[in-house]
Design a protein around this motif. Structure first.
Motif, PDB file in Angstrom:
ATOM      1  N   ILE A  21       0.733  -1.388  -0.077  1.00 52.26           N
ATOM      2  CA  ILE A  21       0.007   0.189   0.063  1.00 52.26           C
ATOM      3  C   ILE A  21       0.854   1.252  -0.180  1.00 52.26           C
ATOM      4  O   ILE A  21       0.739   2.192  -0.755  1.00 52.26           O
ATOM      5  CB  ILE A  21      -0.836   0.258   1.316  1.00 52.26           C
ATOM      6  CG1 ILE A  21      -1.864  -1.195   1.028  1.00 52.26           C
ATOM      7  CG2 ILE A  21      -1.544   1.474   1.413  1.00 52.26           C
ATOM      8  CD1 ILE A  21      -2.847  -1.362   2.174  1.00 52.26           C
ATOM      9  N   LEU A  22       1.923   1.241   0.821  1.00 51.14           N
ATOM     10  CA  LEU A  22       2.782   2.409   0.732  1.00 51.14           C
ATOM     11  C   LEU A  22       3.438   2.721  -0.591  1.00 51.14           C
ATOM     12  O   LEU A  22       3.890   3.814  -0.925  1.00 51.14           O
ATOM     13  CB  LEU A  22       3.976   2.322   1.950  1.00 51.14           C
ATOM     14  CG  LEU A  22       3.369   2.169   3.355  1.00 51.14           C
ATOM     15  CD1 LEU A  22       4.332   2.009   4.363  1.00 51.14           C
ATOM     16  CD2 LEU A  22       2.764   3.523   3.853  1.00 51.14           C
ATOM     17  N   VAL A  23       3.859   1.561  -0.999  1.00 52.73           N
ATOM     18  CA  VAL A  23       4.628   1.593  -2.517  1.00 52.73           C
ATOM     19  C   VAL A  23       3.620   2.245  -3.201  1.00 52.73           C
ATOM     20  O   VAL A  23       3.722   3.313  -4.359  1.00 52.73           O
ATOM     21  CB  VAL A  23       4.873   0.277  -2.813  1.00 52.73           C
ATOM     22  CG1 VAL A  23       5.425   0.306  -4.555  1.00 52.73           C
ATOM     23  CG2 VAL A  23       6.169  -0.068  -2.160  1.00 52.73           C
ATOM     24  N   LEU A  24       2.221   1.701  -3.366  1.00 56.35           N
ATOM     25  CA  LEU A  24       1.342   2.239  -4.235  1.00 56.35           C
ATOM     26  C   LEU A  24       0.962   3.936  -4.243  1.00 56.35           C
ATOM     27  O   LEU A  24       0.661   4.864  -4.926  1.00 56.35           O
ATOM     28  CB  LEU A  24       0.068   1.712  -4.190  1.00 56.35           C
ATOM     29  CG  LEU A  24      -1.053   2.173  -5.064  1.00 56.35           C
ATOM     30  CD1 LEU A  24      -0.499   2.221  -6.473  1.00 56.35           C
ATOM     31  CD2 LEU A  24      -2.351   1.063  -4.879  1.00 56.35           C
ATOM     32  N   LEU A  25       0.939   4.152  -2.673  1.00 51.23           N
ATOM     33  CA  LEU A  25       0.776   5.601  -2.541  1.00 51.23           C
ATOM     34  C   LEU A  25       1.911   6.554  -2.741  1.00 51.23           C
ATOM     35  O   LEU A  25       1.802   7.504  -3.354  1.00 51.23           O
ATOM     36  CB  LEU A  25       0.630   5.781  -0.846  1.00 51.23           C
ATOM     37  CG  LEU A  25      -0.762   5.230  -0.233  1.00 51.23           C
ATOM     38  CD1 LEU A  25      -0.861   5.356   1.270  1.00 51.23           C
ATOM     39  CD2 LEU A  25      -1.888   6.102  -0.947  1.00 51.23           C
ATOM     40  N   LEU A  26       3.036   5.823  -2.527  1.00 58.20           N
ATOM     41  CA  LEU A  26       4.326   6.685  -3.044  1.00 58.20           C
ATOM     42  C   LEU A  26       4.149   6.919  -4.552  1.00 58.20           C
ATOM     43  O   LEU A  26       4.534   8.082  -4.941  1.00 58.20           O
ATOM     44  CB  LEU A  26       5.408   5.900  -2.720  1.00 58.20           C
ATOM     45  CG  LEU A  26       6.920   6.319  -3.309  1.00 58.20           C
ATOM     46  CD1 LEU A  26       7.436   7.594  -2.723  1.00 58.20           C
ATOM     47  CD2 LEU A  26       8.155   5.230  -2.988  1.00 58.20           C
ATOM     48  N   LYS A  27       3.936   5.907  -5.267  1.00 60.03           N
ATOM     49  CA  LYS A  27       3.903   5.926  -6.766  1.00 60.03           C
ATOM     50  C   LYS A  27       2.923   6.987  -7.299  1.00 60.03           C
ATOM     51  O   LYS A  27       3.165   7.991  -7.848  1.00 60.03           O
ATOM     52  CB  LYS A  27       3.362   4.880  -7.535  1.00 60.03           C
ATOM     53  CG  LYS A  27       2.848   4.856  -8.892  1.00 60.03           C
ATOM     54  CD  LYS A  27       2.291   3.490  -9.389  1.00 60.03           C
ATOM     55  CE  LYS A  27       1.584   3.937 -11.104  1.00 60.03           C
ATOM     56  NZ  LYS A  27       3.043   4.222 -11.717  1.00 60.03           N
ATOM     57  N   ILE A  28       1.610   7.040  -6.399  1.00 61.53           N
ATOM     58  CA  ILE A  28       0.702   8.155  -6.551  1.00 61.53           C
ATOM     59  C   ILE A  28       1.013   9.785  -6.230  1.00 61.53           C
ATOM     60  O   ILE A  28       0.941  10.632  -7.152  1.00 61.53           O
ATOM     61  CB  ILE A  28      -0.669   7.813  -6.118  1.00 61.53           C
ATOM     62  CG1 ILE A  28      -1.417   6.733  -6.949  1.00 61.53           C
ATOM     63  CG2 ILE A  28      -1.575   8.892  -6.302  1.00 61.53           C
ATOM     64  CD1 ILE A  28      -2.438   5.902  -6.036  1.00 61.53           C
ATOM     65  N   TYR A  29       1.669   9.795  -4.997  1.00 61.75           N
ATOM     66  CA  TYR A  29       1.749  11.205  -4.538  1.00 61.75           C
ATOM     67  C   TYR A  29       2.986  11.684  -5.134  1.00 61.75           C
ATOM     68  O   TYR A  29       3.339  12.743  -5.302  1.00 61.75           O
ATOM     69  CB  TYR A  29       1.886  11.142  -3.027  1.00 61.75           C
ATOM     70  CG  TYR A  29       0.585  11.237  -2.425  1.00 61.75           C
ATOM     71  CD1 TYR A  29      -0.337  12.366  -2.251  1.00 61.75           C
ATOM     72  CD2 TYR A  29      -0.104   9.705  -2.171  1.00 61.75           C
ATOM     73  CE1 TYR A  29      -1.544  12.278  -1.723  1.00 61.75           C
ATOM     74  CE2 TYR A  29      -1.333   9.669  -1.479  1.00 61.75           C
ATOM     75  CZ  TYR A  29      -2.107  11.012  -1.484  1.00 61.75           C
ATOM     76  OH  TYR A  29      -3.407  11.012  -1.212  1.00 61.75           O
ATOM     77  N   ALA A  30       4.020  10.809  -5.282  1.00 60.92           N
ATOM     78  CA  ALA A  30       5.274  11.288  -5.867  1.00 60.92           C
ATOM     79  C   ALA A  30       5.449  11.629  -7.272  1.00 60.92           C
ATOM     80  O   ALA A  30       6.104  12.489  -8.106  1.00 60.92           O
ATOM     81  CB  ALA A  30       6.583  10.258  -5.532  1.00 60.92           C
ATOM     82  N   THR A  31       4.642  10.756  -8.130  1.00 62.99           N
ATOM     83  CA  THR A  31       4.688  10.914  -9.555  1.00 62.99           C
ATOM     84  C   THR A  31       3.504  11.636 -10.162  1.00 62.99           C
ATOM     85  O   THR A  31       3.424  11.939 -11.369  1.00 62.99           O
ATOM     86  CB  THR A  31       4.969   9.366 -10.253  1.00 62.99           C
ATOM     87  OG1 THR A  31       3.646   8.793 -10.006  1.00 62.99           O
ATOM     88  CG2 THR A  31       6.070   8.858  -9.898  1.00 62.99           C
ATOM     89  N   LYS A  32       2.349  11.704  -9.292  1.00 65.85           N
ATOM     90  CA  LYS A  32       1.308  12.425  -9.475  1.00 65.85           C
ATOM     91  C   LYS A  32       0.474  11.807 -10.846  1.00 65.85           C
ATOM     92  O   LYS A  32       0.117  12.352 -11.687  1.00 65.85           O
ATOM     93  CB  LYS A  32       1.153  13.930  -9.999  1.00 65.85           C
ATOM     94  CG  LYS A  32       1.681  14.833  -8.712  1.00 65.85           C
ATOM     95  CD  LYS A  32       0.569  14.735  -7.782  1.00 65.85           C
ATOM     96  CE  LYS A  32       0.970  15.529  -6.581  1.00 65.85           C
ATOM     97  NZ  LYS A  32       2.215  15.344  -5.741  1.00 65.85           N
ATOM     98  N   SER A  33       0.880  10.232 -10.867  1.00 61.64           N
ATOM     99  CA  SER A  33       0.213   9.395 -11.663  1.00 61.64           C
ATOM    100  C   SER A  33      -0.270   8.165 -11.184  1.00 61.64           C
ATOM    101  O   SER A  33       0.327   7.613 -10.189  1.00 61.64           O
ATOM    102  CB  SER A  33       1.507   9.065 -12.748  1.00 61.64           C
ATOM    103  OG  SER A  33       1.031   8.151 -13.654  1.00 61.64           O
ATOM    104  N   CYS A  34      -1.426   7.709 -11.949  1.00 58.05           N
ATOM    105  CA  CYS A  34      -1.773   6.209 -11.647  1.00 58.05           C
ATOM    106  C   CYS A  34      -1.810   5.285 -12.787  1.00 58.05           C
ATOM    107  O   CYS A  34      -2.614   4.291 -12.835  1.00 58.05           O
ATOM    108  CB  CYS A  34      -3.086   6.140 -10.917  1.00 58.05           C
ATOM    109  SG  CYS A  34      -4.340   7.075 -12.234  1.00 58.05           S
TER     110      CYS A  34
END
Length: 215
Positions: A16-29
């Motif tokens: 979950i933390l990895v997914l949140l990192l991807k979303i918040y750091a890259t502003k991409s899903c």
């Protein structure tokens, strides 16, 4: 609680933390299935209907809150965050996930431990979690190329279920009256769905190449 269950919970939390990192750091899903994330919201809400009425431990209550809260946050970002929602692969994420919900609920009505409201919805959540990853795996196959953070997210999510299988095996041999056939069956099914991904993940790691899934 044992080392296998704790390890499984930690892998789940890391995913979950990895997914949140991807979303918040890259502003991409990009590469993430909104349908799978919405299914996880249904899974956790249905499973933890007793959040405010049954207290087992601080750890248990905290983890329930974390899983519900983070799953809602992920869906919110993918649906309504001004920048994140623009990267959503809507054309690739077309899995008919309503059938998964219906099949899981019918299974819960037919196969359960007790015919009570909470037990039916608990069984429903277990069955649904087993297949909730399908829209995500289909999306990855359609997109072929998998970015590093998305690959790590799926890997840790699969590892979480694998360690829960070890947890059930351990409990079977150490507990006198262990009865978890619903969890065991669903967990084995869920882990099996990851088999193809794990194979290509290992090949990618071994050859130090970009993770690609066959279309």
């Amino acid at each position: 609680m044992n080392i296998f269950r704790l390890s499984g919970d930690m892998f789940h939390l890391v995913s979950i933390l990895v997914l949140l990192l991807k979303i918040y750091a890259t502003k991409s899903c990009s590469g993430i299935s909104l349908k799978t994330q919405e299914l996880y919201v249904v899974v956790f809400v249905a499973r933890y209907l007793n959040l405010c009425t049954v207290f087992i431990s601080v750890y248990n209550t905290m983890m329930k809150g974390v899983f519900i809260g983070t799953s809602l946050a992920i869906v919110y970002c993918m649906r309504w965050h001004p920048k994140v929602k623009r990267s959503y692969d809507r054309d690739l994420d077309t899995f008919k996930y309503h059938f998964l919900v219906l099949a899981s609920f019918l299974s819960a009505l037919l196969f359960h431990d007790e015919f009570t409201f909470l037990e039916i919805f608990w069984a429903f959540s277990i069955y649904l979690e087993a297949v909730a990853i399908l829209p995500q795996l289909v999306l990855l196959q359609r997109s072929a190329n998998v970015d590093n953070l998305t690959g790590q997210y799926i890997f840790f999510l699969g590892a979480y279920r694998a360690f829960y299988i070890l947890n059930w095996i351990y409990r079977y041999f150490t507990e006198t009256h262990f009865s978890g056939w619903i969890s065991c069956f669903s967990g084995i099914l869920q882990t099996a769905l990851y088999a193809d991904f794990f194979y290509y993940y290992f090949i990618s790691w071994k050859t130090n190449s970009k993770l690609q899934l066959p279309a």
